[in-house]
Enzyme design. Sequence first.
Site, PDB file in Angstrom:
ATOM      1  N   GLY A  69       3.364  11.249   7.000  1.00 14.42           N
ATOM      2  CA  GLY A  69       2.745  11.571   5.841  1.00 14.42           C
ATOM      3  C   GLY A  69       1.793  12.788   5.932  1.00 14.42           C
ATOM      4  N   GLN A 177       1.710   4.750   0.646  1.00 11.73           N
ATOM      5  CA  GLN A 177       1.076   3.491   0.595  1.00 11.73           C
ATOM      6  C   GLN A 177       2.195   2.645  -0.218  1.00 11.73           C
ATOM      7  OE1 GLN A 177      -1.555   1.759   2.088  1.00 11.73           O
ATOM      8  NE2 GLN A 177      -1.991   3.424   3.016  1.00 11.73           N
ATOM      9  N   ALA A 196       7.010   6.185   8.063  1.00 10.99           N
ATOM     10  CA  ALA A 196       7.634   5.132   8.193  1.00 10.99           C
ATOM     11  C   ALA A 196       6.833   3.875   8.835  1.00 10.99           C
ATOM     12  CB  ALA A 196       8.671   5.425   9.097  1.00 10.99           C
ATOM     13  N   THR A 233      13.012  19.744  17.564  1.00 15.31           N
ATOM     14  CA  THR A 233      13.979  18.806  18.081  1.00 15.31           C
ATOM     15  C   THR A 233      13.777  17.391  17.054  1.00 15.31           C
ATOM     16  OG1 THR A 233      14.160  19.467  20.099  1.00 15.31           O
ATOM     17  CG2 THR A 233      15.056  17.311  19.798  1.00 15.31           C
ATOM     18  N   CYS A 321     -15.629   8.491  10.825  1.00 14.24           N
ATOM     19  CA  CYS A 321     -16.650   9.052  11.565  1.00 14.24           C
ATOM     20  C   CYS A 321     -16.304  10.489  12.194  1.00 14.24           C
ATOM     21  CB  CYS A 321     -16.648   8.068  13.030  1.00 14.24           C
ATOM     22  SG  CYS A 321     -18.016   8.320  13.858  1.00 14.24           S
TER      23      CYS A 321
HETATM   24  N1  PLP Z   1      -1.427   9.443   2.644  1.00 14.12           N
HETATM   25  C1  PLP Z   1      -1.857   8.202   2.957  1.00 14.12           C
HETATM   26  C2  PLP Z   1      -2.361   7.752   1.404  1.00 14.12           C
HETATM   27  C3  PLP Z   1      -2.128   7.459   3.753  1.00 14.12           C
HETATM   28  O1  PLP Z   1      -2.454   6.277   3.679  1.00 14.12           O
HETATM   29  C4  PLP Z   1      -1.990   7.920   5.083  1.00 14.12           C
HETATM   30  C5  PLP Z   1      -2.138   7.250   6.443  1.00 14.12           C
HETATM   31  O2  PLP Z   1      -3.048   6.175   6.403  1.00 14.12           O
HETATM   32  C6  PLP Z   1      -1.140   9.237   5.076  1.00 14.12           C
HETATM   33  C7  PLP Z   1      -1.123   9.953   4.133  1.00 14.12           C
HETATM   34  C8  PLP Z   1      -0.871  10.022   6.538  1.00 14.12           C
HETATM   35  O3  PLP Z   1       0.092   9.358   7.258  1.00 14.12           O
HETATM   36  P1  PLP Z   1       0.588   9.499   8.717  1.00 14.12           P
HETATM   37  O4  PLP Z   1      -0.125   8.609   9.405  1.00 14.12           O
HETATM   38  O5  PLP Z   1       2.008   9.243   8.836  1.00 14.12           O
HETATM   39  O6  PLP Z   1       0.317  11.026   9.114  1.00 14.12           O
END
Ligand code: PLP
Length: 375
Positions: A69, A177, A196, A233, A321
């Site tokens: 994400g 989410q 994923a 890759t 943190c």
């Molecule tokens: N966006 C949201 C709303 C998330 O909750 C998270 C992960 O906690 C991310 C993005 C980041 O995703 P990833 O851990 O796959 O980089």
Amino acid sequence: MIYLDHAATTPLDKDVLKKMTPYLTTTYGNASSQHAFGREAANAVISARDGIAKIMGVPSNCLYFTSGGTEAGNTALKGVCAANRNKGKHIVLSAIEHPALLSAAEDMRAYGYELTLVKPDGQGVVSADSVNKAIRPDTVFAGVMSANNETGVIQPIKDIYSVCKERGVFFYCDCVQTAGVLPFAHFPADGVGFSAHKFYGPKGFGGLYMRPDCRFERLISGGKQERGLRGGTTYVAGAVGAAYALEKAVANAEENNKKVAALRDYFIKCVVTEIEGVSLNGDSYRRLSSNANLSFDGCDGEQILFALDLKGVAVSTGSACSAGAVTSSHVLTAMGLPESRVKSAVRFTFGKYNTQEEVDQTVVILKEAVARIRG
Ligand code: PLP
């Protein structure tokens, strides 16, 4: 051990691991290689892309695989800004976005971009009207997540997307989410990201849909993978695992959501009955079935987290943190909650493997911890 931190990550489903294993062991070809090993891997990637695209309701050739994400959000934001720099240098984000978007936008300040953060209301909902007010003639990118990772509050994305379309602004929806939990169709956007590991798939794999006619530049240069827009890759086992995890999650979403909501509602009922001075943060109806974000009067959320951890219960707070200092949740703060409530917040997020016995045990442990902290 009791795991109540499913918004952070979920365990890998055993059936998903089974699907992935051959691509980590016997069928290990590089999907870009021109021999039989490569072709087998490439075919697996094609099937995975087609499967995920079908579930998302988008063309396969508009779906780019990423490391998750964070990379999806960074690629969309930085890529769209870079390709449209002659149009303007203004970004609109909700103040409750994940750092994947907030930090990416902060990075763009160095290149002359300005950022407007749109605050949610006291229930954690970002209105289409407030997004509309934040958009300027030079806005090139707007982003609002489908549901917040701290409160689980589901955002009115259809209305927000209509506003962005009307104003001619690219709209990105971070669906990390909600992927596998709620239909993608509920969250229409020009760009959509998912990861994923939030739906019982592998960590380090995600995807980004980008509308076919939108202009964006790549973030990662390298080989010609992902139609030249993301070098590196391909993580074949990741693609296979993500596709199967999403397929399974979507097929069982209704049943899982019902089960998880029942556990979550039972947990909240027990907690407010057994413990005084507890408040639920965020809208109680517009929220993911897995989420209970609670504040405990007179407590520090971090202290509760550590006390529960000592007893084998894993939860989370919204604080971060950084450089040795703990900063309060930017989400609860943006909602305008008093500092005492922000500092005493704890996030409990339930998953498909949790049981009622685990909830009962957690309530006992939590009651003791809160009493001790209140001292
Ligand atoms: N966006 C949201 C709303 C998330 O909750 C998270 C992960 O906690 C991310 C993005 C980041 O995703 P990833 O851990 O796959 O980089």
